[in-house]
Write an enzyme that holds these catalytic residues in place. Structure first.
Site, PDB file in Angstrom:
ATOM      1  CG  LEU A 249      -1.800  -1.256   1.371  1.00 49.21           C
ATOM      2  CD1 LEU A 249      -2.633  -1.166   2.641  1.00 49.21           C
ATOM      3  CD2 LEU A 249      -2.688  -1.441   0.152  1.00 49.21           C
TER       4      LEU A 249
ATOM      5  CG  HIS B 205      -3.243   1.260  -2.164  1.00 46.61           C
ATOM      6  ND1 HIS B 205      -1.898   1.141  -2.384  1.00 46.61           N
ATOM      7  CD2 HIS B 205      -3.844   0.540  -3.142  1.00 46.61           C
ATOM      8  CE1 HIS B 205      -1.686   0.388  -3.443  1.00 46.61           C
ATOM      9  NE2 HIS B 205      -2.851   0.014  -3.924  1.00 46.61           N
TER      10      HIS B 205
ATOM     11  CD  GLN C 195      -8.788  -1.769 -11.651  1.00 46.23           C
ATOM     12  OE1 GLN C 195      -8.112  -2.738 -11.939  1.00 46.23           O
ATOM     13  NE2 GLN C 195      -8.607  -1.090 -10.536  1.00 46.23           N
TER      14      GLN C 195
ATOM     15  CB  VAL D  82      -2.321  10.033  -4.249  1.00 46.59           C
ATOM     16  CG1 VAL D  82      -1.364  10.669  -3.249  1.00 46.59           C
ATOM     17  CG2 VAL D  82      -3.734  10.012  -3.682  1.00 46.59           C
TER      18      VAL D  82
ATOM     19  CG  MET E  44       1.955   8.233  -4.856  1.00 46.17           C
ATOM     20  SD  MET E  44       1.843   8.122  -3.083  1.00 46.17           S
ATOM     21  CE  MET E  44       2.650   9.657  -2.654  1.00 46.17           C
TER      22      MET E  44
HETATM   23  O1  PAF Z   1      -6.446  -2.011  -8.913  1.00 39.35           O
HETATM   24  C1  PAF Z   1      -6.066  -3.083  -8.374  1.00 39.35           C
HETATM   25  O2  PAF Z   1      -5.248  -3.082  -7.465  1.00 39.35           O
HETATM   26  C2  PAF Z   1      -6.643  -4.404  -8.876  1.00 39.35           C
HETATM   27  O3  PAF Z   1      -6.839  -4.382 -10.247  1.00 39.35           O
HETATM   28  C3  PAF Z   1      -7.924  -4.820  -8.137  1.00 39.35           C
HETATM   29  C4  PAF Z   1      -9.054  -3.835  -8.396  1.00 39.35           C
HETATM   30  C5  PAF Z   1      -7.649  -4.936  -6.655  1.00 39.35           C
HETATM   31  C6  PAF Z   1      -8.391  -6.190  -8.645  1.00 39.35           C
HETATM   32  O4  PAF Z   1      -7.426  -7.166  -8.449  1.00 39.35           O
END
Ligand code: PAF
Length: 280
Positions: free
Chosen positions: A33, A37, A153, A176, A184
C-alpha cells in the site's frame, strides 16, 4: 485504538463481515500500500460505518509472461497502515480460496475493455472484473472505492455494475502524486534512481497537454503529439500508447468537445507505468 481483524477463508470473511456495522465500504487492493490506497481507505472511512480492505495479488489479471512472484508484497506493513487508517477488516484470501481447482466462471465486459490497456494486456480486464465480482459477492459492500489512476479499470467496473444490476456504488478517488508529479504506484519501487527521474515524463507530458487544452487546443491528434514528443525525448522511456479518448466510451477522439481522458502507458526501463488526466 482501532482494531483490525485479519481473515483468510470465505467463511471467516462472511462471519466477520456480518458483525460489522452498516454501511460497509470495500477497498479492493493488491497490497504493498501507498498514499493512493490510503486515500481510498480514508474516503471509505468517511462514507461508511465499517471499512473492509482486501489484499489479493490476482493471478488472472497478469499475463503468463508477467512475473507474478516478483510483484511487491509486505503484508505486515500493510496491516499496520490499515489499522492506523481505521479499516476494520482485512481479507487476505489465498489463490486457492479465490480460484478453487474446479473454477470455471468468468465475467467479461466487452466493448469498453477492448482499447488501451485491454488491447495491450489481453485478458487483463477479464481477470479484474471476475475477481472484483467475487470480492463484491463475498463482502457485499454498499460502496466500493477505486483509484482514478486506473481510469479504464474504473470505467470497466462502473459498466459491469450497471450491466449486471450489482447493488454497489462505485466511488473513484483522484490520483495521488509524489511532490514532483509522479503518480503513486506499487510499481514505482522497481525504478532505479535514473529511471525514477525519467519517469517524470509521464506527468510532464500530461501537464503540457493540459496547458495546450487550456490555451484552446481542441484537436485530439495535436494533443496526442504533444505527449508523444515529450515522452520520446526521454532516452529511458519507451512509449506504448498515448490516447485522447471520450471519457465515457473510451473511443479515440478527433475533436475534443466533451469530457476527455488523456492516458498513456510507458516503459521506463523494464517497468511499465500508466498515468492519465481528465480534460473538460
Ligand atoms: O487495482 C487493483 O489493485 C486491482 O486491479 C484490483 C481492483 C484490486 C483487482 O485485483
Amino acid at each position: 485504538m482501532n482494531v483490525l481483524e485479519k481473515v483468510v477463508t470465505l467463511n471467516e470473511l462472511r462471519k466477520a463481515r456480518n458483525e460489522l456495522p452498516e454501511p460497509v465500504g470495500l477497498v479492493p487492493t493488491m497490497g504493498f500500500l501507498h498514499e493512493g490506497h490510503l486515500s481510498l481507505v480514508k474516503r471509505a472511512c468517511e462514507q461508511s460505518a465499517s471499512v473492509v480492505v482486501s489484499i489479493f495479488v490476482n493471478p488472472t489479471q497478469f499475463a503468463p509472461t508477467d512475473d507474478l512472484d516478483a510483484y511487491p508484497r509486505d503484508l505486515e506493513r500493510d496491516a499496520a497502515l490499515l489499522q492506523e487508517a481505521g479499516a476494520k477488516l482485512l481479507w487476505v484470501p489465498t489463490p486457492e480460496v479465490m480460484y478453487p481447482p474446479d473454477f470455471q466462471t468468468w465475467v467479461d465486459v466487452e466493448k469498453i475493455s477492448q482499447p488501451l490497456e485491454g488491447e495491450k494486456r489481453p485478458g487483463h480486464f477479464r481477470g479484474v472484473t471476475t475477481v472484483v465480482t467475487k470480492l463484491f459477492n463475498a463482502v457485499q459492500p454498499q460502496k466500493a472505492f477505486f483509484g482514478q489512476k486506473d481510469a479504464q479499470q474504473a470505467a470497466v467496473i462502473r459498466q459491469m455494475v450497471r450491466d449486471l444490476n450489482m447493488s454497489v456504488e462505485i466511488v473513484t478517488q483522484p490520483i495521488v502524486r509524489e511532490r514532483d508529479g509522479l503518480a503513486m504506484s506499487s510499481r514505482n519501487t522497481y525504478l532505479n534512481p535514473a529511471e525514477r527521474q525519467a519517469a517524470l515524463v509521464l506527468s510532464k507530458s500530461l501537464a503540457a497537454a493540459e496547458s495546450a487544452y487550456e490555451a484552446g487546443e481542441r484537436d485530439a491528434q495535436s494533443i496526442r503529439k504533444i505527449m508523444e514528443d515529450i515522452i520520446n525525448a526521454e532516452p529511458l522511456a519507451r512509449l506504448e500508447y498515448v490516447s485522447c479518448a471520450d471519457f465515457e466510451t473510451l473511443e479515440e477522439l478527433e475533436i475534443i468537445s466533451n469530457k476527455a481522458l488523456l492516458s498513456m502507458a510507458v516503459y521506463i526501463g523494464r517497468t511499465r507505468l500508466i498515468d492519465n488526466c481528465v480534460l473538460g
